[in-house]
Design an enzyme around this catalytic site. Sequence first.
Site, PDB file in Angstrom:
ATOM      1  N   LYS A 140      43.133  37.995  30.527  1.00  0.00           N
ATOM      2  CA  LYS A 140      41.933  37.304  30.014  1.00  0.00           C
ATOM      3  C   LYS A 140      41.573  37.741  28.590  1.00  0.00           C
ATOM      4  O   LYS A 140      40.890  37.022  27.875  1.00  0.00           O
ATOM      5  CB  LYS A 140      40.744  37.484  30.965  1.00  0.00           C
ATOM      6  CG  LYS A 140      40.210  38.881  31.099  1.00  0.00           C
ATOM      7  CD  LYS A 140      39.016  38.875  32.035  1.00  0.00           C
ATOM      8  CE  LYS A 140      38.330  40.217  32.148  1.00  0.00           C
ATOM      9  NZ  LYS A 140      39.126  41.271  32.738  1.00  0.00           N
ATOM     10  N   GLY A 141      42.041  38.906  28.163  1.00  0.00           N
ATOM     11  CA  GLY A 141      41.836  39.332  26.785  1.00  0.00           C
ATOM     12  C   GLY A 141      40.404  39.707  26.464  1.00  0.00           C
ATOM     13  O   GLY A 141      39.684  40.214  27.330  1.00  0.00           O
TER      14      GLY A 141
END
Length: 265
Positions: free
Chosen positions: A131-132
């Site tokens: 998801k960063g």
Amino acid sequence: MAEINLTQLLPYGDTTNDGAVQLSFTLPVEPSAKAREAATQIVRNWGFFDVKIAHMSQIGIGYSFFVVMARSDKSIDYTRVEAPQLNLEKRDYKEIDKSILKDVKRPIRLVGACTGFDAHTVGLDAILNMKGFDGDIGLERYKGFKVVNMGSQIPTEELIDRAVKENADAILLSKVVSQKDIHIHDMRDLITKLKKRGLENRFLLVVGGPRVTHKLALELGYDAGFTIGSRPSDVANFLYEKMLAKLDKSPQNDKETKKSGKRKD
Ligand code: B12
């Protein structure tokens, strides 16, 4: 508007060159009129003037927390300040991913961990997890990276063993806690243990954390340091550019490989 003199740089608070700062700290005494006066005197002792206590409150039994406004006339010459900085071409995820597969011709192998007593995984996960962070997707999502995220409290030796086992191109270390300079101790520990095993040239070494700077990282023998606000694509750009540089210098690398046991692919 007052002119800014870069050779005598001062903080900006309400007006240019007023040297106004905001400080916060804790004293190991109960909040009281005496504690407030003590906080004022401590800040004056540090060389500040116009000291104003903006906030005092209890922070646990026997401790008081202060927010203090004050001013300083101690400037620095900004024109003489030097700080190394990573100057990377800004490419987005798709562009980097395509370039890695085209130029490196295989995924770049990464092993990341928080070592020692450090249990703060959010920063490392922000860079590595799918998801960063801040709308910037994490390295696990790229086809151009093969990511092993070992998580928190990993002994340095285990991190090195895993990097060897995975035939990693880069080790990604996260250090968040900096009490008593433990982050520096643990950063050095990795370099020392790699040297002991003759592996100091084998991996790209990347470190990140809120108290890590690129300057500190270079001083300690790392290839790069990433601090607060770093995005996965910054790290991806760095790793891609470094891998390209390594591939360009392959004959030289071959020599180093033989000396240091460095992999040849
Ligand atoms: C969440 C948190 C925790 C959680 C951690 C949960 C987890 N799974 O991570 C828990 C509750 C477990 C925790 C525990 C403790 N914590 Co804590 N914690 C925090 C907090 C609130 C947020 C940290 C965070 O997640 N930031 C968000 C991430 C995204 O930011 P980041 O880590 O900076 O990461 C970015 C960059 O630094 C960089 N980066 C980071 N790592 C890496 C790695 C690589 C390879 C790269 C490229 C980049 C990179 O990229 C990231 C994205 O930009 C901070 C305070 C704060 N506001 O920062 C305190 C803080 C870090 N904790 C602190 C302390 C003291 C502790 C404890 C010692 C408290 C205690 N007495 O028990 C324990 C220590 C536990 C341990 N063994 O480590 C202090 C550290 C002070 C210091 N000088 O070191 C802080 C600053 C709070 C404070 N003001 O006192 N904590």
